[in-house]
Motif scaffolding. Structure first.
Motif, short mmCIF file in Angstrom:
data_model
loop_
_atom_site.label_atom_id
_atom_site.label_comp_id
_atom_site.label_asym_id
_atom_site.label_seq_id
_atom_site.Cartn_x
_atom_site.Cartn_y
_atom_site.Cartn_z
N ASP A 6 0.52 -1.09 0.09
CA ASP A 6 -0.02 0.01 -0.01
C ASP A 6 0.88 1.18 0.12
O ASP A 6 0.39 2.19 -0.55
CB ASP A 6 -0.70 -0.04 1.34
CG ASP A 6 -2.20 -1.03 1.14
OD1 ASP A 6 -2.50 -1.08 -0.16
OD2 ASP A 6 -2.65 -1.56 2.01
N GLN B 25 -1.37 -1.19 15.23
CA GLN B 25 -1.28 -0.53 14.00
C GLN B 25 -0.84 0.93 13.95
O GLN B 25 -0.33 1.28 13.12
CB GLN B 25 -2.92 -0.51 13.35
CG GLN B 25 -3.03 0.14 12.18
CD GLN B 25 -4.43 0.15 11.51
OE1 GLN B 25 -5.19 -0.84 11.86
NE2 GLN B 25 -4.79 1.05 10.67
N ARG C 239 2.70 11.46 4.53
CA ARG C 239 1.19 11.53 3.57
C ARG C 239 1.41 10.05 2.81
O ARG C 239 0.13 9.54 2.73
CB ARG C 239 1.71 12.44 2.64
CG ARG C 239 1.55 14.03 3.15
CD ARG C 239 1.37 15.04 2.09
NE ARG C 239 0.62 14.92 1.16
CZ ARG C 239 0.46 15.87 0.02
NH1 ARG C 239 1.47 16.63 -0.30
NH2 ARG C 239 -0.61 15.64 -0.92
N GLU D 202 -0.21 7.69 5.27
CA GLU D 202 -1.45 8.01 5.88
C GLU D 202 -2.52 7.23 4.82
O GLU D 202 -3.54 6.81 5.16
CB GLU D 202 -1.69 9.38 6.15
CG GLU D 202 -1.16 9.97 7.21
CD GLU D 202 -1.32 11.36 7.52
OE1 GLU D 202 -1.66 12.00 6.45
OE2 GLU D 202 -1.35 11.94 8.67
N ARG D 203 -1.99 7.53 3.59
CA ARG D 203 -2.89 6.94 2.43
C ARG D 203 -2.89 5.61 2.50
O ARG D 203 -3.90 4.83 2.30
CB ARG D 203 -2.37 7.28 0.99
CG ARG D 203 -2.88 8.81 0.82
CD ARG D 203 -1.91 9.40 -0.35
NE ARG D 203 -2.19 8.69 -1.64
CZ ARG D 203 -1.46 8.81 -2.90
NH1 ARG D 203 -0.72 9.83 -3.03
NH2 ARG D 203 -2.12 8.34 -4.03
N SER D 204 -1.83 4.71 2.63
CA SER D 204 -1.75 3.39 2.61
C SER D 204 -2.53 2.73 3.92
O SER D 204 -2.94 1.87 3.67
CB SER D 204 -0.32 2.99 2.74
OG SER D 204 0.43 3.18 3.80
N MET D 205 -2.45 3.46 5.16
CA MET D 205 -3.07 2.94 6.04
C MET D 205 -4.59 2.97 5.91
O MET D 205 -5.41 2.30 6.42
CB MET D 205 -2.67 3.77 7.46
CG MET D 205 -1.20 3.53 7.84
SD MET D 205 -0.69 1.82 7.76
CE MET D 205 -1.73 1.38 9.42
N LYS D 206 -5.11 4.01 5.24
CA LYS D 206 -6.42 4.42 5.06
C LYS D 206 -7.03 3.01 4.16
O LYS D 206 -8.20 2.57 4.21
CB LYS D 206 -6.76 5.75 4.16
CG LYS D 206 -8.18 5.85 3.87
CD LYS D 206 -8.47 7.21 3.30
CE LYS D 206 -9.94 7.52 2.87
NZ LYS D 206 -9.95 8.61 2.22
N GLN D 207 -6.21 2.96 2.99
CA GLN D 207 -6.40 1.67 2.29
C GLN D 207 -6.57 0.50 2.98
O GLN D 207 -7.34 -0.32 2.83
CB GLN D 207 -5.57 1.35 1.15
CG GLN D 207 -5.61 2.63 -0.06
CD GLN D 207 -6.95 2.70 -0.58
OE1 GLN D 207 -7.42 1.85 -1.11
NE2 GLN D 207 -7.50 3.64 -0.69
N ASN E 134 -7.23 -0.08 6.24
CA ASN E 134 -8.55 -0.19 7.08
C ASN E 134 -9.88 -0.36 6.37
O ASN E 134 -10.74 -1.37 6.73
CB ASN E 134 -8.61 1.13 7.95
CG ASN E 134 -7.51 1.56 8.99
OD1 ASN E 134 -7.11 0.39 9.39
ND2 ASN E 134 -7.08 2.53 9.30
N GLN E 135 -9.74 0.11 5.04
CA GLN E 135 -11.03 0.18 4.40
C GLN E 135 -11.12 -1.55 3.83
O GLN E 135 -12.12 -2.15 3.88
CB GLN E 135 -10.87 0.80 2.94
CG GLN E 135 -11.16 2.26 3.33
CD GLN E 135 -11.09 3.12 2.10
OE1 GLN E 135 -10.49 2.61 1.01
NE2 GLN E 135 -11.34 4.63 2.14
#
Length: 420
Positions: free
Chosen positions: A23, A342, A356, A359-364, A366-367
């Motif tokens: 990610d 996490q 940045r 943050e984008r990878s962790m959002k993916q 979690n989804q």
């Protein structure tokens, strides 16, 4: 403890650490909109350079990609997540022994009025075209040498602030290196299928969930094709973050790409490949330092071409980078089996790959985990697998304190040398 659902076929990102690293790598890729424009832009630059009235009218043999662009390893630039540096070679019909300053000036004259909002700049070895959306093209003039294979050429070094006595020709074979790299890093079908599916998902591109790799539409091109290249992108990003405040030269991408080619091959997880490449580079840097010399990494397609001619400038620089890479490899090996939350993992990743992007990878992540828990079934394809957490731990199978740091890899002996 964590629960893993395995289905027919192996998901290359079944291990949580590998999933998170994938990610992060996706967050570093050239976005689809810019990816689609790359070919159009360098063709437009070529047409402008050979337009009627251009000093290069009738003198351009071909334009072709070099460096990261040629091996599909482009990432966002050092110090930002919104700029992308793409390298093009402009093969010219000129005397290969022409004055370097004159050749660079000629290319600049042909491109200086190219219509971009951020301008055109002459550099020491190239002309840079800067676009408003963060992309910039470095166009390097080259002249092919007679009676040579694989487009062996001269490029031209002429710092406009230095006297002519310090200008010189550089023999190179970027085309041959890209061919060598691609031969050593062939398509890994399952890895490419899953990585590009994640990429499409991250940017909201729709591809049938059960689509085979070769059924993916043409308009959703492959981003990367193998583990070695994604690991290389992560290593380059780590270098960028580690040297974000550096004012001089940093370890060159082409050196890291060469090591990635040597490290490729054999079944490997993404985290294992990052560790392998980091240890390989560190080992060679340390070997050179122990001998009191700077590392000399040469082009496998042209042994007289030195990839490390401008870095390191001294032994301290190469020892510093070796230490950083060793620490990264040790920590990744520890994370492969350590219990860590996490939040703790995100903090570790941000310090090494940038806030940045992480943050984008962790959002993916979690989804996907949320969908997996809701569905209680596979997330991607009946041929893959899914990680389903049952506790707020993200990585590991044992206590962190019980994990031993791995020893350094054995020295390698495959590298060539070049004169300093």
């Amino acid at each position: 403890m964590n629960r893993t659902i395995r289905l027919p076929g192996d998901d290359p990102f079944l291990a949580p650490l590998d999933a998170v690293l994938a990610d992060v790598a996706i967050a570093l890729q050239l976005p689809p909109g810019l990816h689609a424009q790359v070919g159009e832009r360098y063709e437009a630059v070529r047409r402008h350079a050979e337009r009627e009235g251009s000093p290069l009218r009738g003198r351009i043999v071909r334009f072709y990609p070099q460096g990261s662009m040629a091996i599909d390893a482009t990432i966002s630039m050092r110090g930002t997540d919104e700029e992308y540096d793409l390298d093009i070679l402009a093969e010219l019909d000129l005397d290969p022994w022409a004055d370097p300053d004159e050749v660079l000036d000629l290319l600049f004259e042909a491109l200086k009025d190219y219509p971009v909002s951020k301008g055109v700049e002459r550099q020491t070895r190239c002309v840079t075209i800067r676009y408003a959306d963060g992309m910039h093209l470095d166009v390097t003039p080259s002249v092919r040498l007679a009676s040579t294979l694989d487009r062996e050429s001269h490029i031209f070094h002429a710092n406009p602030d230095k006297p002519a006595s310090e200008h010189f020709h550089v023999r190179m074979n970027a085309y041959g290196f890209a061919e060598w790299y691609r031969a050593r890093t062939p398509l890994e079908r399952k890895f490419a299928e899953e990585f590009n599916r994640r990429f499409n998902d991250a940017y909201g591109l729709t591809v049938r969930a059960d689509a085979e790799f070769d059924e993916v539409p043409d308009q959703t091109p492959l981003v990367v094709k193998n583990t070695a290249t994604v690991a290389l992108q992560l290593l380059k990003r780590y270098r960028n973050v580690a040297y974000a405040d550096a004012t001089g030269r940093i370890p060159p991408s082409i050196m890291l790409s060469c090591f990635a080619g040597y490290a490729a091959g054999g079944a490997s997880t993404l985290s294992d490949m990052v560790i392998r490449q980091a240890r390989m580079v560190a080992s060679e840097l340390q070997r050179a330092g122990a001998n009191g010399t700077r590392i000399a990494v040469t082009n496998p397609a042209l042994p007289t071409e030195c990839f490390t001619d401008r870095w390191p400038e001294n032994l301290a620089q190469q020892q510093d980078f070796a230490g950083k890479l060793t620490k990264l490899a040790d920590e990744l090996a520890w994370l492969q089996t350590a219990d860590i939350s996490q939040e703790e993992l995100a903090e570790w990743l941000q310090a090494r790959f940038g806030k940045r992007a992480v943050e984008r990878s962790m959002k993916q992540l979690n989804q996907r985990l949320g969908r997996a828990v809701r569905d209680a079934s596979q997330s991607y394809t009946p041929k893959g697998g899914v990680y389903v957490p049952s506790a707020p731990k993200l990585v590991g199978i044992g206590a962190a304190s019980a994990v031993a740091m791995p020893a350094m890899a054995r020295p390698h002996t495959f590298m060539g040398g070049c004169r300093r």
